[in-house]
Enzyme design. Sequence first.
Site, PDB file in Angstrom:
ATOM      1  N   PRO A   1      46.024  37.280  35.297  1.00 25.47           N
ATOM      2  CA  PRO A   1      46.515  36.585  36.631  1.00 25.47           C
ATOM      3  C   PRO A   1      45.940  36.366  37.709  1.00 25.47           C
ATOM      4  CG  PRO A   1      47.457  38.695  36.344  1.00 25.47           C
ATOM      5  CD  PRO A   1      46.621  38.846  35.420  1.00 25.47           C
ATOM      6  N   ASN A   2      46.344  35.027  38.212  1.00 23.34           N
ATOM      7  CA  ASN A   2      45.659  34.389  39.555  1.00 23.34           C
ATOM      8  C   ASN A   2      44.203  33.965  39.341  1.00 23.34           C
ATOM      9  OD1 ASN A   2      48.169  34.647  41.209  1.00 23.34           O
ATOM     10  ND2 ASN A   2      47.610  36.906  40.996  1.00 23.34           N
TER      11      ASN A   2
ATOM     12  N   ARG B   1      40.877  30.474  45.710  1.00 29.58           N
ATOM     13  CA  ARG B   1      41.672  31.645  46.034  1.00 29.58           C
ATOM     14  C   ARG B   1      40.649  32.578  46.789  1.00 29.58           C
ATOM     15  NH1 ARG B   1      42.342  36.597  41.600  1.00 29.58           N
ATOM     16  NH2 ARG B   1      43.459  37.955  42.973  1.00 29.58           N
TER      17      ARG B   1
ATOM     18  N   TYR C   1      36.042  36.041  45.872  1.00 33.29           N
ATOM     19  CA  TYR C   1      35.666  35.697  44.396  1.00 33.29           C
ATOM     20  C   TYR C   1      34.886  34.504  44.261  1.00 33.29           C
ATOM     21  CZ  TYR C   1      39.811  38.433  43.974  1.00 33.29           C
ATOM     22  OH  TYR C   1      40.726  39.662  44.015  1.00 33.29           O
TER      23      TYR C   1
ATOM     24  N   ASN D   1      39.115  40.355  32.149  1.00 29.30           N
ATOM     25  CA  ASN D   1      39.245  40.580  33.453  1.00 29.30           C
ATOM     26  C   ASN D   1      41.028  40.511  33.526  1.00 29.30           C
ATOM     27  OD1 ASN D   1      39.906  40.541  36.218  1.00 29.30           O
ATOM     28  ND2 ASN D   1      38.276  39.213  36.800  1.00 29.30           N
TER      29      ASN D   1
ATOM     30  N   ALA E   1      45.220  41.952  38.549  1.00 28.20           N
ATOM     31  CA  ALA E   1      45.596  43.025  39.074  1.00 28.20           C
ATOM     32  C   ALA E   1      46.423  43.922  38.191  1.00 28.20           C
ATOM     33  CB  ALA E   1      46.948  42.277  40.041  1.00 28.20           C
TER      34      ALA E   1
ATOM     35  N   GLU F   1      35.508  45.322  30.320  1.00 30.23           N
ATOM     36  CA  GLU F   1      36.196  44.943  31.632  1.00 30.23           C
ATOM     37  C   GLU F   1      35.294  44.386  32.733  1.00 30.23           C
ATOM     38  OE1 GLU F   1      39.336  47.655  32.639  1.00 30.23           O
ATOM     39  OE2 GLU F   1      38.903  47.091  34.627  1.00 30.23           O
TER      40      GLU F   1
ATOM     41  N   HIS G   1      35.110  42.492  36.638  1.00 27.64           N
ATOM     42  CA  HIS G   1      35.753  42.419  37.720  1.00 27.64           C
ATOM     43  C   HIS G   1      34.693  41.400  38.810  1.00 27.64           C
ATOM     44  CE1 HIS G   1      39.439  44.547  36.898  1.00 27.64           C
ATOM     45  NE2 HIS G   1      38.752  45.480  36.718  1.00 27.64           N
TER      46      HIS G   1
ATOM     47  N   ARG H   1      37.235  47.738  48.190  1.00 28.83           N
ATOM     48  CA  ARG H   1      38.607  47.038  48.554  1.00 28.83           C
ATOM     49  C   ARG H   1      39.761  47.977  48.740  1.00 28.83           C
ATOM     50  NH1 ARG H   1      39.600  41.949  45.241  1.00 28.83           N
ATOM     51  NH2 ARG H   1      40.864  41.520  46.885  1.00 28.83           N
TER      52      ARG H   1
HETATM   53  C1  DQA Z   1      39.886  41.353  40.175  1.00 30.37           C
HETATM   54  C2  DQA Z   1      40.182  42.327  41.024  1.00 30.37           C
HETATM   55  C3  DQA Z   1      41.845  42.795  41.108  1.00 30.37           C
HETATM   56  O1  DQA Z   1      42.002  43.680  41.760  1.00 30.37           O
HETATM   57  C4  DQA Z   1      42.501  41.459  41.727  1.00 30.37           C
HETATM   58  O2  DQA Z   1      43.776  41.852  41.528  1.00 30.37           O
HETATM   59  C5  DQA Z   1      42.238  40.263  40.761  1.00 30.37           C
HETATM   60  C6  DQA Z   1      40.821  40.054  40.536  1.00 30.37           C
HETATM   61  C7  DQA Z   1      38.404  40.774  40.344  1.00 30.37           C
HETATM   62  O3  DQA Z   1      37.862  40.269  39.338  1.00 30.37           O
HETATM   63  O4  DQA Z   1      37.715  40.939  41.345  1.00 30.37           O
HETATM   64  O5  DQA Z   1      42.946  39.409  40.429  1.00 30.37           O
HETATM   65  O6  DQA Z   1      40.011  41.608  38.696  1.00 30.37           O
END
Ligand code: DQA
Length: 145
Positions: free
Chosen positions: A10-11, A18, A23, A74, A77, A98, A100, A107
């Site tokens: 998501p996102n 964003r 990021y 990835n 959240a 995984e 990130h 954070r």
């Molecule tokens: C993330 C880190 C997560 O905490 C966050 O909710 C994201 C992006 C990252 O790639 O740093 O959406 O997965």
Amino acid sequence: METIMVINGPNLNRLGKREPDIYGRETLSDLHERLIKFAEARGYKADCRQSNHEGDIIDWIHEAEGRSSGVILNPGAFTHYSYAIRDAIVSISVPVIEVHLSNVHARESFRHTSVTAPVTKGQIVGLGVIGYELAMLALLEGEKK
Ligand code: DQA
């Protein structure tokens, strides 16, 4: 051709727009293009996907079994609370790494916990888009054995 599945949660469709200080400025399609080329140069196909929906991510993890050599995930959240994604990872025998983009440990405290990382082959955090390439190298290295 062997395939590595890349799943962004998501996102992550908002990459580039964003919170660019966290990021980066590369968009999701820049990232996908980069990974497709990176895989091709090594004789593999990158199957890159993104969804804002937990169920899609679970279905794709299931789909990776029998059709992909590895998964780069990835979960966004969902990382911090999705036991359903964790169970999906456990349900397949394909290795999952995984990734990130940001250093989640530097954070907010809710980001310090990953419910999914303990059932993956490994976790890469805080290195931006390079983290996906490192994950791919690790999966391809595993393939040779
Ligand atoms: C993330 C880190 C997560 O905490 C966050 O909710 C994201 C992006 C990252 O790639 O740093 O959406 O997965």
